[in-house]
Structures are given as structure tokens and as C-alpha cells.
Scaffold this motif. Structure first.
Motif, PDB file in Angstrom:
ATOM      1  N   ALA A  51       0.838  -1.204   0.000  1.00  0.00           N
ATOM      2  CA  ALA A  51       0.000   0.000   0.000  1.00  0.00           C
ATOM      3  C   ALA A  51       0.875   1.256   0.000  1.00  0.00           C
ATOM      4  CB  ALA A  51      -0.934  -0.004   1.208  1.00  0.00           C
ATOM      5  N   PHE A  52       1.927   1.267   0.833  1.00  0.00           N
ATOM      6  CA  PHE A  52       2.815   2.422   0.874  1.00  0.00           C
ATOM      7  C   PHE A  52       3.522   2.616  -0.463  1.00  0.00           C
ATOM      8  CE2 PHE A  52       3.348   1.805   5.733  1.00  0.00           C
ATOM      9  CZ  PHE A  52       2.167   2.484   5.966  1.00  0.00           C
ATOM     10  N   PRO A  68      -1.479  11.184  -0.453  1.00  0.00           N
ATOM     11  CA  PRO A  68      -1.492   9.744  -0.194  1.00  0.00           C
ATOM     12  C   PRO A  68      -2.144   9.395   1.148  1.00  0.00           C
ATOM     13  CG  PRO A  68       0.767  10.601  -0.146  1.00  0.00           C
ATOM     14  CD  PRO A  68      -0.126  11.733  -0.491  1.00  0.00           C
ATOM     15  N   VAL A  69      -3.025   8.388   1.097  1.00  0.00           N
ATOM     16  CA  VAL A  69      -3.744   7.949   2.288  1.00  0.00           C
ATOM     17  C   VAL A  69      -3.780   6.427   2.314  1.00  0.00           C
ATOM     18  CG1 VAL A  69      -5.967   7.956   3.523  1.00  0.00           C
ATOM     19  CG2 VAL A  69      -5.246   9.991   2.253  1.00  0.00           C
ATOM     20  N   VAL A  70      -3.513   5.846   3.493  1.00  0.00           N
ATOM     21  CA  VAL A  70      -3.698   4.418   3.713  1.00  0.00           C
ATOM     22  C   VAL A  70      -4.606   4.264   4.928  1.00  0.00           C
ATOM     23  CG1 VAL A  70      -2.597   2.234   4.345  1.00  0.00           C
ATOM     24  CG2 VAL A  70      -1.505   3.740   2.672  1.00  0.00           C
ATOM     25  N   ASN A  71      -5.712   3.561   4.729  1.00  0.00           N
ATOM     26  CA  ASN A  71      -6.664   3.291   5.807  1.00  0.00           C
ATOM     27  C   ASN A  71      -6.482   1.858   6.283  1.00  0.00           C
ATOM     28  OD1 ASN A  71      -8.531   5.722   5.835  1.00  0.00           O
ATOM     29  ND2 ASN A  71      -8.623   5.129   3.677  1.00  0.00           N
ATOM     30  N   VAL A  72      -6.423   1.673   7.602  1.00  0.00           N
ATOM     31  CA  VAL A  72      -6.330   0.349   8.202  1.00  0.00           C
ATOM     32  C   VAL A  72      -7.473   0.248   9.207  1.00  0.00           C
ATOM     33  CG1 VAL A  72      -4.914  -1.262   9.515  1.00  0.00           C
ATOM     34  CG2 VAL A  72      -3.822   0.392   7.983  1.00  0.00           C
ATOM     35  N   ILE A  85      -7.182  -3.110   4.552  1.00  0.00           N
ATOM     36  CA  ILE A  85      -6.068  -2.213   4.256  1.00  0.00           C
ATOM     37  C   ILE A  85      -6.353  -1.605   2.887  1.00  0.00           C
ATOM     38  CG2 ILE A  85      -3.578  -2.030   3.840  1.00  0.00           C
ATOM     39  CD1 ILE A  85      -3.285  -4.425   5.819  1.00  0.00           C
ATOM     40  N   ARG A  86      -6.600  -0.299   2.894  1.00  0.00           N
ATOM     41  CA  ARG A  86      -7.035   0.399   1.681  1.00  0.00           C
ATOM     42  C   ARG A  86      -6.101   1.569   1.403  1.00  0.00           C
ATOM     43  NH1 ARG A  86     -12.643   1.279  -0.496  1.00  0.00           N
ATOM     44  NH2 ARG A  86     -12.571   3.184  -1.710  1.00  0.00           N
ATOM     45  N   ASP A  87      -5.668   1.676   0.163  1.00  0.00           N
ATOM     46  CA  ASP A  87      -4.837   2.816  -0.237  1.00  0.00           C
ATOM     47  C   ASP A  87      -5.505   3.559  -1.383  1.00  0.00           C
ATOM     48  OD1 ASP A  87      -3.706   2.059  -2.999  1.00  0.00           O
ATOM     49  OD2 ASP A  87      -3.103   0.316  -1.818  1.00  0.00           O
ATOM     50  N   PHE A 145      -7.440  -4.468   0.298  1.00  0.00           N
ATOM     51  CA  PHE A 145      -7.298  -5.876   0.630  1.00  0.00           C
ATOM     52  C   PHE A 145      -8.076  -6.135   1.905  1.00  0.00           C
ATOM     53  CE2 PHE A 145      -3.755  -5.444  -2.222  1.00  0.00           C
ATOM     54  CZ  PHE A 145      -3.684  -6.681  -2.855  1.00  0.00           C
ATOM     55  N   THR A 146      -8.798  -7.250   1.931  1.00  0.00           N
ATOM     56  CA  THR A 146      -9.539  -7.665   3.119  1.00  0.00           C
ATOM     57  C   THR A 146      -9.081  -9.051   3.517  1.00  0.00           C
ATOM     58  OG1 THR A 146     -11.464  -6.360   2.446  1.00  0.00           O
ATOM     59  CG2 THR A 146     -11.835  -8.083   4.113  1.00  0.00           C
TER      60      THR A 146
END
Length: 155
Positions: A51-52, A68-72, A85-87, A145-146
Motif C-alpha cells: 500500500a505504501f 497519499p492515504v492508507v486506511n487500516v 487495508i485500503r490505499d 485488501f480484506t
């Protein structure tokens, strides 16, 4: 939460000026589930590192207007534990999405990826823990991704 910090520091070691807005939302009072912690950490580290790398790739192309955003997040629904985990990176085209869990398949340039991360993650989640790993994506918008693990199932 530990995997988020490890992946973040790993990315910063490779790219010192890397920035991303990490948004964490963890469900309260999740029931315990039996897993092999080191293996699940490996899965989450891989998904977070990807994701990063995805948001960095997009930020190099869309420098001005892109953030840039990454959600966990975690959730518990009807006996299943979910980790999302979503980017907001470039996304994964449908024709590639069907191959990403295959061993040695990579979208990264030569020398940057082995094509084993998602394959190993799949094996750990599905074969090792009786769970599921899935991906949803919209090109140009996001990839999510789940990881789903069932209560009472696992090693």
C-alpha cells in the motif's frame, strides 16, 4: 497496529522523505482468535508495504493535487474477524487482479519485487489459517485488501 508502525518505518528507511496519511480505525473488544502471530504479522507487513509503495508510485506521477492515504481498519461480523487495508494509489487493473496471488507474479520493475509477497500472504491466510484474502480495486482511485478469519478456525 504494530505492523503499521513496522511497515511505516521500513518504508521511511528506504525513502526518507516518504509521507502518507495513515488512518487507523480498530474495532473495540474484538474476541480472541487463534492465529500464528508471526505469520499474520508477515501478511499485514506485506499488504501495508504494498500500500505504501502504491501511494508513493501515484504521488510521483500526481505530485501536486494528490494526497497519499492508507486506511487500516478492523471489524467483527457474525463470527468473522476482518482486517481492511485500503490505499488511494493507482489501483490494480482487473486483468492483473486475477493473477496477483500467483507465485512469482509481480507488477514491480525487475529487481524491486519477487512476486512472492501476496502468494505467501494468500497461503498463510487461506491454507494456514482457514481464512480468506480478497482484493477490490478501482483503477485511478483505490485498492483494498480484506483479510477475513473465522472464529474458532485456524491452526
Amino acid at each position: 497496529k504494530e505492523a503499521v508502525q513496522l511497515a511505516w518505518h521500513g518504508m521511511r528507511a528506504q525513502v526518507p522523505d516518504f509521507t502518507v496519511d495513515i488512518r487507523e480505525q480498530y474495532a473495540d473488544n474484538l474476541p480472541q482468535i487463534e492465529v500464528i502471530p508471526q505469520e499474520m504479522s508477515r501478511v499485514f507487513l506485506n499488504l501495508l508495504s504494498n500500500a505504501f509503495q502504491a501511494v508513493r508510485k501515484r504521488s510521483l506521477k500526481d505530485e501536486d493535487e494528490y494526497a497519499p492515504v492508507v486506511n487500516v481498519s478492523t471489524a467483527y461480523r457474525a463470527g468473522t474477524h476482518e482486517v481492511h487495508i485500503r490505499d488511494n494509489g493507482p489501483g490494480i487493473p482487473l486483468e492483473i487482479r486475477e493473477k496477483i496471488f500467483q507465485p512469482f507474479f509481480t507488477t514491480k520493475p525487475t529487481g524491486e519485487g519477487t512476486g512472492l509477497g501476496l502468494s505467501l500472504s494468500y497461503d498463510i491466510v487461506v491454507k494456514g489459517h482457514g481464512g480468506e484474502i480478497s482484493v477490490d480495486s478501482d483503477v485511478g482511485a483505490f485498492t483494498e485488501f480484506t483479510v477475513t478469519l473465522m472464529q474458532g478456525v485456524g491452526t
